[in-house]
Design a protein around this motif. Structure first.
Motif, PDB file in Angstrom:
ATOM      1  N   ALA A   1       0.809  -1.216   0.000  1.00  8.14           N
ATOM      2  CA  ALA A   1       0.000   0.000   0.000  1.00  8.14           C
ATOM      3  C   ALA A   1       0.843   1.267   0.000  1.00  8.14           C
ATOM      4  CB  ALA A   1      -0.928  -0.005   1.209  1.00  8.14           C
ATOM      5  N   THR A   2       1.867   1.326   0.859  1.00  6.45           N
ATOM      6  CA  THR A   2       2.676   2.539   0.939  1.00  6.45           C
ATOM      7  C   THR A   2       3.515   2.733  -0.310  1.00  6.45           C
ATOM      8  OG1 THR A   2       4.332   1.262   2.165  1.00  6.45           O
ATOM      9  CG2 THR A   2       2.772   2.574   3.447  1.00  6.45           C
TER      10      THR A   2
ATOM     11  N   GLY B   1      -0.649   6.765   5.371  1.00  2.74           N
ATOM     12  CA  GLY B   1      -0.500   5.336   5.147  1.00  2.74           C
ATOM     13  C   GLY B   1       0.408   4.694   6.177  1.00  2.74           C
TER      14      GLY B   1
ATOM     15  N   GLY C   1      -4.368   9.019   3.439  1.00  2.00           N
ATOM     16  CA  GLY C   1      -3.239   8.130   3.174  1.00  2.00           C
ATOM     17  C   GLY C   1      -3.730   6.834   2.545  1.00  2.00           C
ATOM     18  N   MET C   2      -2.815   6.106   1.883  1.00  2.00           N
ATOM     19  CA  MET C   2      -3.196   4.853   1.228  1.00  2.00           C
ATOM     20  C   MET C   2      -3.429   3.758   2.264  1.00  2.00           C
ATOM     21  SD  MET C   2      -3.879   3.445  -1.662  1.00  2.00           S
ATOM     22  CE  MET C   2      -3.127   4.469  -2.945  1.00  2.00           C
TER      23      MET C   2
ATOM     24  N   GLU D   1      -4.080  -0.046   3.930  1.00  2.00           N
ATOM     25  CA  GLU D   1      -3.610  -1.415   3.733  1.00  2.00           C
ATOM     26  C   GLU D   1      -4.752  -2.210   3.092  1.00  2.00           C
ATOM     27  OE1 GLU D   1      -1.846  -4.564   3.170  1.00  2.00           O
ATOM     28  OE2 GLU D   1      -0.597  -3.154   4.330  1.00  2.00           O
TER      29      GLU D   1
END
Length: 287
Positions: A36-37, A178, A199-200, A202
């Motif tokens: 994800a990050t 994230g 944020g992205m 998980e």
């Protein structure tokens, strides 16, 4: 759906660039693909994304706190900005910077939280190992250069610094949003709260099942990247993981809570901040 395809196009346009960067940990694990990050970091190659982040205005933090150094779990060292509680406390808030790095704006935010969360030790981590960006181009390069293994070693080192009795909450924005969620995952049973601003998330439900806390997500409805489709998928995954998720949605654009951003909204930023403080107070069990 239009926003969803915009996000997909942006990601696809940078996958070839990201795959060539040996600094990305996805290159060490090609079968698994980017996490994800790392997926969010790929957006730094998208001109629309980087162009939406004006350089921070000059600012010098002159308040309390100090830079500390601790050992990371990969055998290295990392520095962070820490403001200790006035009283002995095992309550900690880890603050994760935006894509600019641990600059004086983040130190000021850390100080604000330390004041509003009495009895809490506040530590602003540095996932860029001392580097701070002054332009969007520099910030994009720094964000893309972050190795997942190194970032995790820094967070784990900070957890060891806090100690085995520490109750840890986290908060972060953009890139740091994230990583705030990843901090909660890495903290295991020590995690008591996680706030992530645009944020992205998980996506691995198996990982989300290991969360020891619910999550507060601050979402900007006009965000082209962390858009409604991303949020809806996160809601679905958290439900599948049987974990709590609260989404605070605002009719604003990405980075609306950053006062140095031209799309900053003071009213909405203050409302989101108040919601974050209330969440952290409840989860850290502060009086």
């Amino acid at each position: 759906m239009k926003k969803f395809w915009t996000l997909c196009a942006a990601l696809l346009s940078v996958v070839s660039v990201a795959s060539a960067q040996t600094s990305m940990s996805c290159c060490a694990k090609p079968a698994a693909g980017p996490n994800a990050t790392e997926t969010f970091a790929m957006l730094a190659s998208n001109e629309d994304f980087s162009g939406g982040h004006d350089a921070p205005l000059p600012f010098r933090y002159a308040g309390g706190g100090e830079m500390i150094e601790f050992t990371t779990t990969d055998g290295g060292k990392s520095k962070a900005f820490e403001i200790k509680s006035n009283t002995r406390s095992d309550k900690y808030l880890f603050v994760i910077h935006e894509w600019w790095g641990l600059n004086d704006y983040i130190k000021q935010e850390a100080a604000r939280f330390a004041k509003e969360l009495p009895g809490t030790n506040v530590i602003a981590l540095d996932l860029y190992d001392g580097q701070v960006a002054a332009t969007a181009d520099e910030a994009g390069k720094l964000m893309q250069a972050v190795k997942t293994a190194r970032a995790e070693a820094i967070i784990k080192g900070a957890l060891l610094h806090a100690g085995p009795r520490a109750q840890v909450a986290s908060i972060g924005w953009c890139f740091g949003g994230g990583w705030s969620l990843q901090t909660a995952l890495l903290a295991g049973k020590q995690a008591v709260g996680a706030v992530m601003y645009y944020g992205m998330p998980e996506k691995d439900v198996a990982k989300l099942k290991t969360l020891n806390t619910d999550v507060l997500m601050v979402f900007a409805k006009q965000d082209k990247w962390i858009n409604q489709e991303v949020v809806t998928e996160f809601e679905k995954n958290m439900k599948a993981a049987k974990k709590g998720l609260t989404v605070k949605a605002y009719d604003a654009d990405h980075a609306f809570a950053n006062p140095s951003n031209p799309k900053y909204s003071k009213a909405m930023a203050e409302d989101a901040h108040a919601a974050s403080v209330a969440y952290l107070k409840a989860h850290l069990k502060l009086k």
